[in-house]
Design an enzyme around this catalytic site. Structure first.
Site, PDB file in Angstrom:
ATOM      1  N   GLU A   1      -3.084 -15.640  22.030  1.00 29.23           N
ATOM      2  CA  GLU A   1      -3.229 -15.405  20.591  1.00 29.23           C
ATOM      3  C   GLU A   1      -2.685 -16.614  19.834  1.00 29.23           C
ATOM      4  O   GLU A   1      -1.498 -16.914  19.903  1.00 29.23           O
ATOM      5  CB  GLU A   1      -2.464 -14.151  20.173  1.00 29.23           C
ATOM      6  CG  GLU A   1      -2.570 -13.890  18.673  1.00 29.23           C
ATOM      7  CD  GLU A   1      -1.456 -12.998  18.129  1.00 29.23           C
ATOM      8  OE1 GLU A   1      -1.720 -12.259  17.169  1.00 29.23           O
ATOM      9  OE2 GLU A   1      -0.330 -13.052  18.664  1.00 29.23           O
TER      10      GLU A   1
ATOM     11  N   ASN B   1       6.300  14.022  26.782  1.00 27.82           N
ATOM     12  CA  ASN B   1       7.020  12.759  26.704  1.00 27.82           C
ATOM     13  C   ASN B   1       7.033  12.174  25.295  1.00 27.82           C
ATOM     14  O   ASN B   1       7.330  10.994  25.103  1.00 27.82           O
ATOM     15  CB  ASN B   1       6.423  11.734  27.699  1.00 27.82           C
ATOM     16  CG  ASN B   1       4.975  11.365  27.360  1.00 27.82           C
ATOM     17  OD1 ASN B   1       4.458  11.703  26.299  1.00 27.82           O
ATOM     18  ND2 ASN B   1       4.319  10.665  28.275  1.00 27.82           N
ATOM     19  N   ASP B   2       6.728  12.999  24.284  1.00 33.87           N
ATOM     20  CA  ASP B   2       6.691  12.487  22.912  1.00 33.87           C
ATOM     21  C   ASP B   2       8.043  11.944  22.463  1.00 33.87           C
ATOM     22  O   ASP B   2       8.117  10.970  21.718  1.00 33.87           O
ATOM     23  CB  ASP B   2       6.215  13.580  21.951  1.00 33.87           C
ATOM     24  CG  ASP B   2       4.733  13.897  22.121  1.00 33.87           C
ATOM     25  OD1 ASP B   2       4.067  13.184  22.901  1.00 33.87           O
ATOM     26  OD2 ASP B   2       4.260  14.849  21.486  1.00 33.87           O
TER      27      ASP B   2
ATOM     28  N   ASN C   1      -2.929  11.623  22.739  1.00 35.01           N
ATOM     29  CA  ASN C   1      -1.721  12.222  23.298  1.00 35.01           C
ATOM     30  C   ASN C   1      -2.115  13.106  24.474  1.00 35.01           C
ATOM     31  O   ASN C   1      -2.545  14.240  24.301  1.00 35.01           O
ATOM     32  CB  ASN C   1      -0.989  13.034  22.236  1.00 35.01           C
ATOM     33  CG  ASN C   1       0.407  13.437  22.677  1.00 35.01           C
ATOM     34  OD1 ASN C   1       0.739  13.375  23.852  1.00 35.01           O
ATOM     35  ND2 ASN C   1       1.236  13.842  21.726  1.00 35.01           N
TER      36      ASN C   1
ATOM     37  N   ASP D   1       0.723 -12.533  23.575  1.00 30.92           N
ATOM     38  CA  ASP D   1       1.068 -12.432  22.161  1.00 30.92           C
ATOM     39  C   ASP D   1       1.710 -13.742  21.682  1.00 30.92           C
ATOM     40  O   ASP D   1       2.425 -14.413  22.431  1.00 30.92           O
ATOM     41  CB  ASP D   1       2.048 -11.273  21.979  1.00 30.92           C
ATOM     42  CG  ASP D   1       2.459 -11.063  20.542  1.00 30.92           C
ATOM     43  OD1 ASP D   1       1.586 -10.755  19.720  1.00 30.92           O
ATOM     44  OD2 ASP D   1       3.662 -11.220  20.244  1.00 30.92           O
TER      45      ASP D   1
ATOM     46  N   ASP E   1      -0.283   8.117  24.667  1.00 32.57           N
ATOM     47  CA  ASP E   1       0.302   7.678  25.931  1.00 32.57           C
ATOM     48  C   ASP E   1      -0.781   7.273  26.928  1.00 32.57           C
ATOM     49  O   ASP E   1      -1.983   7.326  26.639  1.00 32.57           O
ATOM     50  CB  ASP E   1       1.188   8.782  26.520  1.00 32.57           C
ATOM     51  CG  ASP E   1       0.532  10.162  26.488  1.00 32.57           C
ATOM     52  OD1 ASP E   1      -0.708  10.232  26.697  1.00 32.57           O
ATOM     53  OD2 ASP E   1       1.230  11.157  26.256  1.00 32.57           O
TER      54      ASP E   1
ATOM     55  N   GLY F   1       2.924   9.771  19.580  1.00 35.12           N
ATOM     56  CA  GLY F   1       2.820  10.518  20.833  1.00 35.12           C
ATOM     57  C   GLY F   1       1.705  10.106  21.767  1.00 35.12           C
ATOM     58  O   GLY F   1       1.572  10.678  22.855  1.00 35.12           O
TER      59      GLY F   1
END
Length: 629
Positions: free
Chosen positions: A368, A152-153, A147, A339, A174, A172
């Site tokens: 993947e 910006n949490d 964090n 993905d 980032d 949190g």
């Protein structure tokens, strides 16, 4: 409203005509969630391989508008409207266009209803890079790594708020947290950073994993901003590290604006109603199978909150292709990880990968395909020869077969058909692949138990696994925290597997960077990994050469890496015996006949290379560098 206007002014040019509000993304992608007319891609570049561009314009009742542009060098090829009244698709010819800002005017029945500006930029030189066997990838779950910006949490307008004690909540972490750890990762010896998706996930809950995207051109503000992501790529590049973006082609989040207003009726499979996938990927390869089973796999949804995209719609296909190219160009990426690769339409996947590789020949893209069957994984790699003649441009796939074989080799008892022979057997299938050396190998990832847990917290086995991973063929990927023995004992819950990185938050008692609070075994594991990564950087020929191995005997598996002339530059071994073993070197004379000295990596001890080699007892691995005279 003033706050909204200020936000719009920061993200583009606002023009009001006859009650029409239009947002032109003239400088960067949208950094706000303002509800306005939008144009994507937000910007583009001249001098691209494909000289055509399709703009998707969204605004109230703009379908069937006529469009003009203020400069003759930019030609409009076609204007299309689909089922929604609020989308317009504009095809452009950029072959004669110069970098500039262009004014587009929309009219209906001769009345101007709106305008927007669009910017074409000049390309930066050298924006084509990739990654290969010399690299080592560090995979992070950004919400759980560090964090770096606590402001910006939680973000207004995004309902999934900061829940640091909830396994499935946002903790949190980032982009700033990753930036703060670049020196650590460089010091450890990692050369590529792959982050789980960072794009906006405006979902009500469980949004931290990132795979339910709600805006393809906006970094989630709880992670930072588009410009901060570009800064991450730049600062990583200054440390000779690349950034790999996690891209989702198969589905979106149910809170994506498309779900309130589908551009076309067939934009999402099953009319936007949940119908689950069978996950039976074998159906795509089954020569005895039926088309209905293939569609049940490809067209079904993962979960009700992830609508399945229909890439057979040509406008959606173009959107996804241009989106990936935009991010590579905008952020200077070295690679893409895709993905749930095989769940998308396979004809589209050929088109998507070909477009990316034509634009960026050095780029590496890894898909993947979660199966332990190499027949299925190899199907997707370029240069393989599947029975149906499928043509792929995908450079790499995730090597799930090797991951499972390595764990089985270390944990199963030695017998005629189990133990180390399982690792040997899966590598003997490498002929199926177009390029087995370009596969991404790993011991664990974000969706499976951590390797220390898989190996029942047996440090010796863990050491063998990491040593083999970093000295065998392929491009190794290591999950964050593996260096300090992060584990998930007693549970396979993803929120626990993706626990917080030690030291990523100020209140942590353990700190992986400084070593504070780490126990002796964690420190030993971290130092061992650092040594192996240093070996990879100091001896690139030892981790890029051809792979050669011998059938395991008496609980010992021996492998070599060879230079282009066929000379061995590294000899590795996995020994599962409980007692001291004597390795008869005569068996390996084709490789050792011209070698006079072996240097053990761990203690830098020199050994002779004729007669016998004493291999220490226990579950340990010896990686030995060959000194050639």
């Amino acid at each position: 409203m003033q706050g909204v206007l200020r936000t719009l002014e920061q993200t583009g040019r606002l023009i009001v005509l006859a009650g029409w509000m239009s947002l032109s993304m003239a400088v960067a992608a949208p950094e706000s969630g303002a509800n306005s007319t939008t144009v994507v891609p937000p910007t583009w570049w001249t001098g691209m391989h494909n000289e055509q561009l399709q703009l998707m314009v969204r605004g109230d009742n703009i379908a069937h508008s006529q469009v003009t542009v203020d400069h003759p060098s930019l030609k409009i090829i076609n204007i299309a409207s689909l089922d929604s009244p609020n989308y317009l698709f504009i095809d452009l010819d950029l072959s004669e266009a110069e970098p500039d800002e262009f004014l587009f005017t929309l009219t209906k029945q001769g009345v101007t209803t709106g305008q927007f500006t669009y910017t074409l930029n000049s390309r930066k030189p050298g924006n084509d890079r990739g990654f290969d066997q010399q690299e080592t990838i560090y995979l992070v779950a950004p919400d759980r790594f560090a964090n770096g910006d606590m402001d910006n949490d939680s973000i207004a307008g995004l309902s999934d708020k900061h829940q640091p004690d909830a396994p499935g909540g946002r903790h949190g972490g980032d982009i700033q947290g990753i930036l703060n750890h670049l020196d650590y990762l460089q010091h450890m010896g990692f050369t590529q950073i792959w982050s789980m998706p960072l794009l906006e996930n405006a979902m009500d809950s469980y949004s931290y994993h990132g795979y339910a995207i709600t805006d393809h051109y906006r970094i989630d503000p709880r992670y930072g901003s588009n410009s901060l992501y570009r800064r991450l790529s730049h600062e990583a590049g200054q440390r000779d590290m690349g950034i790999i973006m996690d891209v989702v082609l198969n589905h979106i989040g149910s809170k994506h604006p498309w779900m309130d207003d589908l551009p076309a009726a067939d934009w999402v499979h099953h009319g936007g109603e949940f119908s689950p996938t069978t996950h039976r990927r074998e159906a795509l390869h089954d020569i005895h199978g039926v088309e209905a089973d293939k569609k049940a796999f490809s067209d079904g949804w993962f979960v009700p909150t992830m609508p399945d995209l229909n890439q057979q719609n040509p406008f959606l296909a173009t959107f996804l292709i241009q989106n990936a190219i935009w991010w590579v160009e905008y952020a200077g990426l070295s690679g893409i990880r895709v993905d749930t690769y095989s769940y998308s339409d396979k004809a589209f996947l050929s088109r998507w990968t070909k477009a990316l590789m034509n634009q960026y020949p050095q780029l590496n893209i890894v898909g993947e395909e979660w199966t332990t069957n190499p027949v299925i994984t190899s199907y997707w790699q370029q240069g393989s020869h599947p029975a149906d003649g499928y043509q792929s441009s995908l450079p790499s796939v995730m090597d799930f077969p090797l991951q499972q074989a390595l764990v089985n080799a270390l944990t199963n008892e030695e017998s005629w058909g189990s133990g180390l022979i399982e690792l040997y057997g899966i590598l003997a299938s490498d002929a199926l692949y177009g390029d087995p050396y370009n596969l991404v190998t790993f011991t664990d990832n974000q969706d499976m138990s951590r390797i220390f847990t898989q190996l029942e917290e047996n440090y010796a086995l863990r050491d063998m696994a990491m040593t083999y991973l970093l000295t065998s063929r392929g491009i190794p990927q290591i999950f964050y925290g593996t260096e300090v023995l992060m584990a998930n004992p007693g549970t396979d819950q993803h929120g626990i597997i993706r626990s917080d990185f030690p030291g990523g938050w100020p209140h942590h008692q353990q700190h992986a960077v400084t070593g504070e609070g780490l126990d002796p075994q964690q420190q030993k594991a971290q130092n061992r990994l650092r040594t192996l990564l240093a070996f990879r950087q100091q001896h690139p020929e030892a981790v890029t050469g051809n792979y050669l191995h011998y059938v395991p005997e008496a609980g010992i598996y021996v492998y070599f890496r060879l230079d282009p002339q066929g000379m061995p530059v590294m000899m590795g071994g996995l020994n599962k015996n409980a007692d001291v073993s004597e390795l008869q070197l005569e068996r390996f004379s084709p490789q050792l006949s011209r070698i006079t000295q072996l240097t053990r990596l761990k203690r830098q001890q020199d050994r002779c290379c004729n007669g016998r080699l004493t291999v220490s007892a226990g579950a340990k691995c010896y990686s030995m560098a060959a000194a050639i005279t």
